[in-house]
Design an enzyme around this catalytic site. Structure first.
Site, PDB file in Angstrom:
ATOM      1  N   CYS A   1       0.811  -1.229   0.000  1.00  0.00           N
ATOM      2  CA  CYS A   1       0.000   0.000   0.000  1.00  0.00           C
ATOM      3  C   CYS A   1       0.839   1.273   0.000  1.00  0.00           C
ATOM      4  CB  CYS A   1      -0.981  -0.009   1.166  1.00  0.00           C
ATOM      5  SG  CYS A   1      -0.234   0.014   2.814  1.00  0.00           S
TER       6      CYS A   1
ATOM      7  N   HIS B   1      -2.917   0.720   6.690  1.00  0.00           N
ATOM      8  CA  HIS B   1      -3.179   0.730   5.247  1.00  0.00           C
ATOM      9  C   HIS B   1      -3.453   2.158   4.799  1.00  0.00           C
ATOM     10  CE1 HIS B   1      -4.243  -1.152   1.431  1.00  0.00           C
ATOM     11  NE2 HIS B   1      -5.293  -0.350   1.357  1.00  0.00           N
TER      12      HIS B   1
ATOM     13  N   HIS C   1      -5.846   2.053  -4.304  1.00  0.00           N
ATOM     14  CA  HIS C   1      -4.874   1.522  -3.343  1.00  0.00           C
ATOM     15  C   HIS C   1      -4.389   0.146  -3.764  1.00  0.00           C
ATOM     16  CE1 HIS C   1      -8.025  -1.097  -1.128  1.00  0.00           C
ATOM     17  NE2 HIS C   1      -8.637  -0.547  -2.166  1.00  0.00           N
TER      18      HIS C   1
END
Length: 350
Positions: free
Chosen positions: A58, A109, A121
């Site tokens: 991420c 994240h 993402h």
């Protein structure tokens, strides 16, 4: 007169310092370029530790995309959460970084907001993909906050000029509680001054305080030891990463024995690690006996299943902390020396 002019100049610089250490400049049009670059990688597989188009994790993805616009981001999601300017969920703009907590307590994240409540993402299950920040089945309840890392070039130029001017000045020593970079107009002036005059908190050798710097776990240990008058019984902490000759060793031993700040499972205290706001909430919960205190309202970024929900709510309910204007607590954000001073002074007055 010279002292006042220097103090005023330094104060101005410190007000800008939150931006001075942030990523490089980018104009508003860069947001479109960010989205365009991000979309080029749709379908790229997730790769733990990946930072290239062959596979991203991420933060590796956000780092790569923003670098194409000349914006240098830290490597990890938690580090990226500590740069830029906080943005309320209702004020999100294309190009903002959005953050999530999958364990209920810390940043785990992140992705890039692209408008219409969507973000792009690197998902561990779908690779580079687009999701909704309000997804009721997963991301919606894990949303933590957002940061805007773009800034105007003129600000950067001003910061450079002001910083150069400050470096050219020779700063005189000031009495306890007075600092060149904390004048009477500074929002945390009263708390910083009070703690300084009481000998609880100190500045640096040049009579500066550096209020926007993060406070470390070791520094927090020393401040709490002084504020609570904890007994120091030597510097043999038994933590593998704390040398007995360390400046904060005796204080670290004291707060550990008092069960205020403890180490990790590996026997480390992590004295140089910044203390996050949620960690600070836990420490104050223990130090000032906040058990049983509740708060009438929830913070937008702290759900009931957050690992430190009870401690954060108690801190707010006691009046020690009120959160941000957007109704957020920003639990994973590093606690600055100014904020810690305000929280500590407030707790001592309760």
């Amino acid at each position: 007169m010279v002292k006042k002019s220097v103090a005023a100049l330094l104060s101005f610089v410190m007000l800008l310092s939150a931006f001075a250490v942030q990523p490089g400049a980018a104009d508003a049009a860069s947001a479109d370029n960010i989205e365009t670059e991000a979309r080029k990688h749709l379908g790229t597989p997730y790769s733990y530790g990946g930072t290239t188009p062959s596979g991203f994790d991420c933060s590796g993805f956000t780092n790569y995309v923003f670098s194409k616009e000349g914006v240098d981001l830290p490597r990890t999601a938690s580090q990226q959460y500590n740069v830029g300017t906080s943005v309320a969920k209702s004020n999100l703009q294309k190009g903002d970084l959005v953050f999530f907590s999958e364990n209920g307590s810390s940043v785990s994240h992140n992705g890039i907001y692209i408008g219409n409540q969507q973000f792009i993402h690197s998902s561990s299950s779908n690779g580079i993909s687009i999701s909704s920040i309000n997804d009721p089945y997963y991301w919606g309840e894990r949303y933590l906050g957002a940061k805007r890392v773009f800034k105007e070039e003129s600000n950067e130029e001003a910061e450079t000029a002001q910083a150069s001017a400050v470096k050219s000045e020779t700063l005189e020593a000031l009495p306890d509680g007075e600092y060149h970079d904390v004048d009477e107009d500074y929002w945390a002036y009263e708390s910083i001054t009070a703690l300084g005059e009481d000998g609880i908190i100190n500045g640096y050798n040049n009579s500066t305080f550096k209020p926007s710097d993060s406070i470390t776990r070791g520094q927090a240990a020393t401040l709490l030891t002084k504020a609570l008058d904890l007994e120091r019984t030597g510097s043999d902490t038994e933590f593998s990463d704390v040398n007995s000759e360390s400046t904060h060793a005796a204080a670290i031993k004291a707060v550990n024995q008092a069960n205020l700040i403890t180490g990790n499972e590996d026997g480390e205290f992590m004295p140089n690690e910044p203390m996050t706001r949620q960690q600070m909430a836990v420490v104050f919960y223990r130090a000032f006996d906040l058990q049983g205190i509740e708060h009438d309202e929830d913070f937008a970024d702290v759900s009931e299943n957050h690992g430190y929900y009870k401690q954060i709510q108690a801190l707010a309910g006691s009046g020690i902390s009120t959160g941000t204007e957007e109704g957020e607590f920003e639990p994973a954000r590093e606690t600055t020396r100014a904020h810690f001073s305000v929280f500590l002074n407030s707790a001592l007055e309760h």
